[in-house]
Design a protein around this motif. Structure first.
Motif, PDB file in Angstrom:
ATOM      1  N   ASP A 234      27.079  76.536  51.860  1.00 36.70           N
ATOM      2  CA  ASP A 234      27.233  75.786  53.342  1.00 36.70           C
ATOM      3  C   ASP A 234      27.139  76.799  54.507  1.00 36.70           C
ATOM      4  OD1 ASP A 234      28.071  73.216  54.537  1.00 36.70           O
ATOM      5  OD2 ASP A 234      29.721  74.468  55.591  1.00 36.70           O
ATOM      6  N   HIS A 238      24.195  76.155  57.335  1.00 40.44           N
ATOM      7  CA  HIS A 238      24.477  76.197  58.916  1.00 40.44           C
ATOM      8  C   HIS A 238      23.670  77.336  59.613  1.00 40.44           C
ATOM      9  CE1 HIS A 238      26.787  76.869  62.445  1.00 40.44           C
ATOM     10  NE2 HIS A 238      26.616  78.302  62.345  1.00 40.44           N
ATOM     11  N   ALA A 274      20.709  70.031  49.747  1.00 40.52           N
ATOM     12  CA  ALA A 274      21.794  68.911  50.212  1.00 40.52           C
ATOM     13  C   ALA A 274      22.700  69.337  51.373  1.00 40.52           C
ATOM     14  CB  ALA A 274      22.709  68.562  48.778  1.00 40.52           C
ATOM     15  N   ALA A 275      23.150  70.659  51.390  1.00 32.79           N
ATOM     16  CA  ALA A 275      24.189  71.214  52.434  1.00 32.79           C
ATOM     17  C   ALA A 275      23.160  70.971  53.699  1.00 32.79           C
ATOM     18  CB  ALA A 275      24.560  72.452  51.924  1.00 32.79           C
ATOM     19  N   ARG A 277      20.530  69.171  54.444  1.00 30.14           N
ATOM     20  CA  ARG A 277      20.331  67.733  54.765  1.00 30.14           C
ATOM     21  C   ARG A 277      21.738  67.327  55.678  1.00 30.14           C
ATOM     22  NH1 ARG A 277      19.409  65.829  50.145  1.00 30.14           N
ATOM     23  NH2 ARG A 277      17.141  66.136  50.492  1.00 30.14           N
ATOM     24  N   ALA A 278      22.880  67.626  55.019  1.00 28.78           N
ATOM     25  CA  ALA A 278      24.019  67.033  55.583  1.00 28.78           C
ATOM     26  C   ALA A 278      24.403  67.712  57.106  1.00 28.78           C
ATOM     27  CB  ALA A 278      25.372  67.354  54.693  1.00 28.78           C
ATOM     28  N   ARG A 279      24.181  68.916  56.988  1.00 27.13           N
ATOM     29  CA  ARG A 279      24.426  69.638  58.325  1.00 27.13           C
ATOM     30  C   ARG A 279      23.440  69.184  59.181  1.00 27.13           C
ATOM     31  NH1 ARG A 279      27.769  73.404  59.673  1.00 27.13           N
ATOM     32  NH2 ARG A 279      29.280  74.370  58.119  1.00 27.13           N
ATOM     33  N   GLY A 281      21.731  66.368  59.748  1.00 27.09           N
ATOM     34  CA  GLY A 281      22.114  65.148  60.230  1.00 27.09           C
ATOM     35  C   GLY A 281      23.487  65.052  61.260  1.00 27.09           C
ATOM     36  N   ALA A 282      24.317  65.879  61.046  1.00 30.41           N
ATOM     37  CA  ALA A 282      25.592  66.133  61.788  1.00 30.41           C
ATOM     38  C   ALA A 282      25.363  66.756  63.126  1.00 30.41           C
ATOM     39  CB  ALA A 282      26.763  66.798  61.093  1.00 30.41           C
TER      40      ALA A 282
END
Length: 309
Positions: A234, A238, A274-275, A277-279, A281-282
């Motif tokens: 993660d 970042h 995956a991490a 992509r999630a970060r 988008g946020a």
């Protein structure tokens, strides 16, 4: 371009070569304007000071295997190589001398990946392999970059960075200074070592490429749900999103900004992907991650074909 497994009855005369010369591995493809005829992977071939001949030798050997798969002989007419590091003119000359192609262009690896992802259009490319870097082409066609300064100055979120994180976790776990982890056992097994002291001695001479080769063990531990490994992944995500974030201001307005990913750590099933992509988008509401993985070697082949007249 799509791979072609069967040799066509009439071999086209216009054959080109594209290569992606990274720090940990290289890929060479040979083909025409419309199809890939041969493909081979080899060791890292990123440029080092006074290292053009060595990089050219790696790429030439890899190119010979790709040519054999295609049923062709070298040199081809034109080649484009995307290479990390400096010394483009020296590498171009060394590749011509090695008989890879009659005409060679060496470009920054990120520039080739941008072309593979977006053609001549705008977008941001985030690459995580041995190191990390982000390139952008803004709507006016100007190129920008963030990161990519090498393991001593940065490369946050890349393979060396994650490998160093694995060693940190292993040492802390061994001392009882951190959460328990399987990473020490994973690293010892992967390196053929018996004890922690053996690992300490190994680090004294480990190269950045060898350190980066430890990164998949962090990804595997994270995939299996290990807490400290998931935190490391993660944190890497970042750092990679930060590279993209500093380039977004080059895209005026409020419209979407296309983002592509490349490099050996950002494979489709990787927990780092995956991490990221999630970060992404946020953190970046304007970012739009394109679904296709970027094949830089094929992008280089396309550039070679387009410049071939």
């Amino acid at each position: 371009m799509t791979p072609h497994s069967a040799r066509p009855p009439d071999r086209p005369t216009a054959v080109f070569l594209g290569a992606d010369a990274g720090g940990s591995h290289s890929t060479v493809v040979i083909g025409t304007r419309s199809e890939v005829l041969g493909r081979a992977d080899g060791p890292g071939a990123a440029m080092r000071p006074s290292g053009a001949a060595k990089s050219a030798a790696v790429l030439a050997e890899t190119a010979r295997r790709a040519a054999a798969q295609a049923g062709l002989d070298l040199p081809v007419e034109r080649a484009v190589v995307g290479a990390a590091g400096a010394g483009q003119a020296e590498l171009q000359a060394a590749l011509v001398e090695a008989g890879v192609a009659r005409h060679v262009r060496v470009l920054a690896d990120g520039e080739v990946a941008l072309a593979a992802a977006f053609g001549t259009g705008p977008g941001i490319l985030v690459n995580a392999g041995t190191g990390s870097i982000a390139y952008a082409r803004d709507p006016s066609g100007e190129l920008h970059r963030a990161g990519g300064y090498g393991w001593q100055l940065g490369d946050e979120g890349g393979g060396y960075w994650l490998g160093r994180r694995a060693l940190d976790v292993a040492a802390r776990s061994r001392d009882g200074r951190g959460e328990g982890s399987t990473l020490l056992a994973r690293l010892l097994g992967a390196l053929g070592l018996q004890h922690f002291d053996d690992l300490v001695r190994w680090t004294a001479t480990a190269t950045p490429t060898q350190m980066a080769a430890l990164a998949p063990h962090v990804l595997n531990a994270a995939r299996e749900g290990e807490g400290v490994a998931r935190q490391a992944v993660d944190d890497a995500a970042h750092e990679l999103v930060e590279l993209a974030a500093v380039l977004v201001p080059h895209f005026p307005g409020t419209g979407p900004v296309p983002v592509a990913i490349a490099g050996g750590l950002l494979l489709p099933q990787s927990p780092l992907t995956a991490a990221f992509r999630a970060r992404l988008g946020a953190a970046l509401k304007r970012a739009r991650l394109i679904p296709d993985r970027i094949d830089s070697a094929v992008g280089a082949l396309k550039l070679a074909a387009e410049s071939g007249g």
